[in-house]
Design a protein around this motif. Structure first.
Motif, short mmCIF file in Angstrom:
data_model
loop_
_atom_site.label_atom_id
_atom_site.label_comp_id
_atom_site.label_asym_id
_atom_site.label_seq_id
_atom_site.Cartn_x
_atom_site.Cartn_y
_atom_site.Cartn_z
N SER A 138 36.87 8.79 -3.13
CA SER A 138 37.30 9.58 -1.97
C SER A 138 38.42 8.89 -1.20
CB SER A 138 36.10 9.81 -1.03
OG SER A 138 35.06 10.50 -1.70
N HIS A 139 38.42 7.58 -1.20
CA HIS A 139 39.47 6.80 -0.54
C HIS A 139 39.49 5.43 -1.21
CE1 HIS A 139 41.95 6.29 3.33
NE2 HIS A 139 42.11 5.17 2.65
N LEU A 140 40.66 4.94 -1.53
CA LEU A 140 40.82 3.64 -2.17
C LEU A 140 41.34 2.64 -1.14
CD1 LEU A 140 40.78 1.95 -4.79
CD2 LEU A 140 43.13 2.74 -5.23
N ILE A 141 40.60 1.55 -0.94
CA ILE A 141 40.98 0.51 0.01
C ILE A 141 41.21 -0.78 -0.77
CG2 ILE A 141 40.34 -0.76 2.10
CD1 ILE A 141 38.31 1.46 2.71
N LEU A 142 42.43 -1.31 -0.70
CA LEU A 142 42.79 -2.53 -1.42
C LEU A 142 43.05 -3.64 -0.41
CD1 LEU A 142 45.24 -0.97 -4.02
CD2 LEU A 142 42.75 -1.24 -4.18
N VAL A 143 42.33 -4.74 -0.55
CA VAL A 143 42.41 -5.85 0.38
C VAL A 143 43.09 -7.03 -0.30
CG1 VAL A 143 41.11 -7.36 1.92
CG2 VAL A 143 40.26 -5.04 1.44
N ASP A 144 44.32 -7.34 0.13
CA ASP A 144 45.09 -8.42 -0.46
C ASP A 144 45.00 -8.38 -1.99
OD1 ASP A 144 46.39 -9.89 1.63
OD2 ASP A 144 45.81 -11.74 0.63
N PRO A 145 45.36 -7.26 -2.60
CA PRO A 145 45.11 -7.10 -4.04
C PRO A 145 45.99 -8.01 -4.90
CG PRO A 145 46.46 -5.30 -3.23
CD PRO A 145 46.02 -6.08 -2.02
N TRP A 146 45.38 -8.54 -5.95
CA TRP A 146 46.08 -9.35 -6.95
C TRP A 146 46.70 -8.42 -8.00
CZ3 TRP A 146 45.06 -9.38 -12.24
CH2 TRP A 146 45.75 -10.36 -12.99
N GLY A 147 47.76 -8.90 -8.64
CA GLY A 147 48.25 -8.29 -9.87
C GLY A 147 49.14 -7.07 -9.71
N PHE A 148 49.72 -6.86 -8.54
CA PHE A 148 50.59 -5.70 -8.35
C PHE A 148 52.04 -5.96 -8.71
CE2 PHE A 148 47.05 -3.55 -6.78
CZ PHE A 148 47.38 -2.24 -6.49
N PRO A 149 52.68 -7.02 -8.21
CA PRO A 149 54.12 -7.19 -8.48
C PRO A 149 54.40 -7.60 -9.91
CG PRO A 149 53.27 -9.08 -7.27
CD PRO A 149 52.15 -8.08 -7.33
N GLU A 150 55.62 -7.30 -10.35
CA GLU A 150 56.08 -7.72 -11.66
C GLU A 150 56.59 -9.15 -11.58
OE1 GLU A 150 59.06 -4.87 -12.54
OE2 GLU A 150 57.64 -3.28 -13.05
N HIS A 151 56.42 -9.88 -12.66
CA HIS A 151 56.89 -11.27 -12.71
C HIS A 151 58.41 -11.26 -12.68
CE1 HIS A 151 57.33 -15.42 -13.69
NE2 HIS A 151 56.05 -15.60 -13.96
N PRO A 152 59.04 -11.98 -11.74
CA PRO A 152 60.51 -12.03 -11.69
C PRO A 152 61.07 -12.59 -12.99
CG PRO A 152 59.54 -12.99 -9.72
CD PRO A 152 58.41 -12.78 -10.68
N GLN A 153 62.12 -11.99 -13.47
CA GLN A 153 62.76 -12.46 -14.69
C GLN A 153 63.56 -13.72 -14.39
OE1 GLN A 153 62.25 -11.13 -17.79
NE2 GLN A 153 60.72 -9.94 -16.67
N PRO A 154 63.41 -14.77 -15.19
CA PRO A 154 64.17 -15.99 -14.94
C PRO A 154 65.67 -15.75 -15.03
CG PRO A 154 63.12 -16.04 -17.13
CD PRO A 154 62.57 -14.86 -16.41
N GLY A 155 66.37 -16.32 -14.08
CA GLY A 155 67.83 -16.21 -14.09
C GLY A 155 68.35 -14.95 -13.43
N VAL A 156 67.43 -14.05 -13.00
CA VAL A 156 67.88 -12.83 -12.35
C VAL A 156 67.72 -12.99 -10.86
CG1 VAL A 156 67.49 -10.36 -12.09
CG2 VAL A 156 67.22 -11.44 -14.34
#
Length: 367
Positions: free
Chosen positions: A178-196
């Motif tokens: 009914s409602h999704l509550i995310l508290v400081d969730p892990w695993g959302f951002p993509e790993h930055p590409q080296p050199g970019v």
């Protein structure tokens, strides 16, 4: 509560077999010690609590708490049914970490908290080494748990790794949330590409986040070679002291409830057992801060009609910019980000009054 829905199981404690005969004596832990330490933690609860193992169809067992308000005297058949709140802990945690929240949040509705498969007192089966398969094993156990308990729908709250898994669950079983509550969730951002490099002024950082805490760096230093919590088990009789040194914050967060090492002992016993859930986590992660399958790539699969709230601690090492990106991806949907002042990654324990207030308001908006 209908005992036929989720029957009470005998709390028989058995130690997993280890080919290393000296290993149990080397580690000052057991499921029985975890049970007794958790009982001390949960003794703080004022409301009615039903604790039991919920057995899944494959015979895995999920350790589960159900809380209801014992001061509510209205007969069940006359009381309006409220959507239950289901709370999913993060990596290395367990139901005891919600001790500052369970009473307040169960004031007007049932609250369920369970140990994730492979963590705490729940079963510790083998996990695959493939990221997608490991994630699916976690999520499938959550759905089998819901079916076994008999919940039609829920307000689903997940912290850290629990937030990642709660999002995956909501994508696969949207009619149940009914409602999704995310508290400081892990695993959302993509790993930055080296050199970019990110062009100036276009980066996701809104505020400078605190550096990774020492315990995160310590776990990250071994995660690529061993299971993340191997260092705690390898420390043997020095393991409890190591947890105290790596996580002194846990003692401080709960010092008004316990004047001893109860909470750090609880964390130790949760994580010194035979590794299982952490094997699944290792399969899902490139390093501690990055997921192999970033949730930002899939969050658009959540139904537009599903309300989503993301809570972040202002002092957390988790970057709240992911919440802003989710809001951009889910434009014109009920999506919001809330920052809790003076809170670290464990928002619910650092600022429990404000955390409980925000979550209660969300629940009240549901029904």
């Amino acid at each position: 509560m209908d005992p036929t829905v989720a029957p009470m199981q005998h709390e028989t404690e058995t130690e997993p077999y280890s080919g290393w005969g000296w290993w149990p004596s080397w580690r000052p832990t057991s499921m029985s010690l975890l049970k007794s330490t958790e009982a001390k933690v949960l003794s703080c609860i004022q409301n009615e609590v039903w604790s039991r193992f919920v057995t899944l169809p494959n015979q895995d067992r999920i350790w589960t708490l159900t809380l209801t308000n014992k001061t509510a005297h209205k007969p069940l058949e006359q009381a309006p049914k409220k959507t239950p709140l289901v709370m999913v802990h993060g990596f290395g945690g367990g139901v005891g970490l919600w001790i500052r929240n369970l009473d307040a949040l169960s004031h007007s509705r049932p609250v369920y908290a369970f140990d994730l498969l492979g963590f705490g007192r729940s079963s510790r089966p083998p996990f695959p080494t493939d990221a997608a398969l490991a994630e699916e094993q976690f999520v499938n156990s959550m759905e089998r748990w819901r079916e076994s308990v008999g919940l039609e729908n829920m307000i689903l709250l997940g912290h850290s790794l629990g937030g990642y898994l709660a999002t995956s669950y909501a994508i696969q079983h949207p009619s149940r949330v009914s409602h999704l509550i995310l508290v400081d969730p892990w695993g959302f951002p993509e790993h930055p590409q080296p050199g970019v490099e990110t062009p100036a002024g276009q980066g996701p950082e809104v505020v400078k986040r605190p550096p990774l805490p020492r315990w995160v760096k310590a776990v990250a230093s071994v995660v690529s070679l061993f299971n993340p919590l191997a260092v705690i088990r390898a420390a043997g009789p020095w393991g409890p002291g190591l947890v105290n040194r790596l996580r002194p914050d846990f003692k401080r967060k709960f010092e008004d409830l316990f004047d001893d090492d109860t909470m750090t002992e609880y964390i130790y016993h949760c994580n010194a057992q035979t590794p299982s859930g952490e094997v699944g986590f290792r399969a899902m992660s490139e390093s501690l801060g990055w997921a192999k399958r970033p949730m930002l790539q899939r969050v658009h699969l959540l139904p537009p009609s599903m309300p989503l709230t993301m809570l972040y601690g202002s002092r957390s090492w988790v970057d709240s910019a992911s919440g802003d990106k989710v809001a951009q991806i889910r434009v014109q949907t009920a999506t919001c980000t809330v920052m809790i002042d003076d809170a670290s990654h464990h928002v619910y324990a650092d600022q429990p009054v404000e955390f409980n207030r925000v979550v209660q308001n969300i629940c009240n908006d549901v029904d």
